[in-house]
Structures are given as structure tokens and as C-alpha cells.
Design a protein around this motif. Sequence first.
Motif, short mmCIF file in Angstrom:
data_model
loop_
_atom_site.label_atom_id
_atom_site.label_comp_id
_atom_site.label_asym_id
_atom_site.label_seq_id
_atom_site.Cartn_x
_atom_site.Cartn_y
_atom_site.Cartn_z
N ARG A 188 4.56 9.69 14.02
CA ARG A 188 4.63 10.68 15.09
C ARG A 188 4.52 9.98 16.45
O ARG A 188 5.26 10.29 17.39
N ARG A 240 7.73 7.98 17.14
CA ARG A 240 8.82 8.85 17.59
C ARG A 240 8.68 9.20 19.07
O ARG A 240 9.66 9.21 19.83
N GLU A 241 7.45 9.51 19.49
CA GLU A 241 7.22 9.89 20.88
C GLU A 241 7.51 8.73 21.82
O GLU A 241 8.10 8.91 22.88
N LYS A 289 11.27 8.00 22.32
CA LYS A 289 12.03 8.98 23.10
C LYS A 289 12.33 8.45 24.50
O LYS A 289 13.26 8.90 25.15
N HIS A 290 11.52 7.49 24.95
CA HIS A 290 11.70 6.92 26.29
C HIS A 290 12.72 5.77 26.23
O HIS A 290 12.60 4.89 25.37
N ILE A 320 0.17 7.18 25.36
CA ILE A 320 0.68 8.03 24.27
C ILE A 320 -0.14 7.80 23.00
O ILE A 320 -0.51 8.75 22.29
N MET A 329 -2.27 10.85 21.34
CA MET A 329 -1.81 11.38 20.05
C MET A 329 -2.59 10.83 18.87
O MET A 329 -2.55 11.40 17.78
N GLU A 385 17.82 8.78 20.04
CA GLU A 385 16.45 9.28 19.96
C GLU A 385 16.15 9.73 18.53
O GLU A 385 17.01 10.35 17.89
#
Length: 316
Positions: free
Chosen positions: A13, A16-17, A20-21, A32, A36, A68
Motif C-alpha cells: 500500500r 503504491r502511494e 503515484k508521484h 508517506i 501510512m 501508475e
Amino acid sequence: MKIFHEIYSNYFRIAREILKHREITKEQKNRIITEMGFSETALYIPDDLWGLLRKSVTGKYIPVIKKEPVTVLTEIQKRWIRAIADSPEIKLFLEKHTIDALKKKLSDVQPLYRESDFRYTDRFSNGDNFSDSEYQENFRKIIKAIKEHEIIEIVFRSRKNKKLTGVYVPLKIQYSPKNSRFRILVYSVEKERTNVINIGRITEIKGTGRRYREEVSAERYFVEHKSKEPVTVRINTGISTTERFFMEFAPYEKRTEYDSETGICIVQLWYDRQDETELLIRLLSYGATIEILSPEDFRKKAIERIEKQYQLLINN
């Protein structure tokens, strides 16, 4: 078929976050991970995100993938959602029409499990009745009051069945797996102190229409009821047990030491004194994968409970 797989873990998770950048600084990446994950998560996630990031000449990190990451529901995930749609607890958080719509959407999906599949040996049988309409209404009123910082009047029964009434600011809802009960951490406006009320004992909640303007921290209650010394635990096995442990005990104040050479993790847990028995039962559920090191009195209680279970086993 694997039910539990690493792609569903918190590490994926977080990955993935981050991915995204299109570019990200080390500080942003660490933020992050902190938000998280847990305080210990950074120990297991390398700077290059297992080769998924490369460092540019500007010092920023750039994903090596072109698109992404896409998150899709697998068959197992659909079956899990269908299963929890039948759970009594879900009625506290979702309205009936939402639950019905969810079941209709997943009408062709077989639930991953049913409540009748479980036999709890470490839980009291007289837990809260989550299907009771009055209980559900009180639960939602409490959630609303927490979100809006509203002062409410609560009428409830004490352990001696005495009717009590007080004006409170609800701070936090807690769940006890051992008792299968929800309780609410509140701040008494009249007595200016924190307290805990079992939601199952509440008979009425009245809104006052007033907001409590001063800052009240739920941590104040924990400080007042905090154990004098922590329970020290050694996690003896690999990352899967460590991740499960930190996920389960995420709400606890803790201090962690990790030895990368041996893979052994030492954790100190501070806890609410009234939850000592529950903590003991939860730790014992890990079996030989962990060892309770201290305090001596807590370790002795664990040994006594194991010996009693062993005697019950050999005598039956």
C-alpha cells in the motif's frame, strides 16, 4: 489458493502511494511511510523501494515504472467484503440500505467465511448485541459527537446496575476483542476528568447542541491509567509475524529494537492497566513465535495460564 499474500500488506500500500508521484524527495517519501505505516516500518523499506525507484541527478527519486499502479479487487477480496457484509458489527458503521446494495452488487460472490465457521475459545460469550437497534443508534450518535466535538448527555447503568447520568465530550471508541464489546472514552465536563463507559450499558444519549471549545486529548486517559512499566516481548520469527504483531498492536505506545543480523525484534508495550488480562490473552495467541520477557509478574501470569490450558488438554 493463498488467502493472505504479501501484495495485500501495508508495504505494498505504501509502495503504491509512493509510486503515484512522478518524482519524490526523500523527505516526502519518508512522510508517506510514517503516515501510512508504523514507526518501525521504515526499518524494512529501502530507499530505492526494492528497485522501483532510481535517484536522479537532482537528488529526487523517480519511479522506474511507466504507469501508475492500479488497484483492483481480486476474487478473494470480493469474497472477504461479502463476508463482512454479513457480520453483526458492520451494522454499526453502515446503514441498512448501503449493506443491502453491497450484497446485491456481490450477489454472485460466495462469502469467504461465515460467522458460524468460528468458535472462539478466548472470548466471553456475553458480548454486546450489535444487532440491537437502540445500540446501533447510540453508536452512531457517539460517532457523530466525536466528529463534531459535541457535548452530549449520557444515561447509563453502572456495573452495580445503578442509573447514572453525566455530561461528556466523547473522545474515542475502543473495541475489546476479549469481551466483544465497544466502549467509549469520554471527558466529563462536570468532573473535568476522563473515563470509560461501555456502550452496551448506555440507555439514552441526548444532544446538547453545544461544542466543547477547549482541547481535550484522549491520551490524557491513557497517561492516568498507563502501566508503570512496559511488557517486553521478543519476536523470534520473520517479517510476517512482525508485521502482524505491529498491525494488531498499532494503537499501543511502544518502543522497538531490531537486530538486522538475527532478525529478532524486541518490543516494549505500555498498556491500560485494566486491559492487562486482554493483552495477556492476545500475546499468548502468538504461541512460540514470541516470548514474554518481562515484567516478571506478567511473565508468571502467562506461564500459569499456559499450564492451566495444558492441564485441561491432557485431562480431556
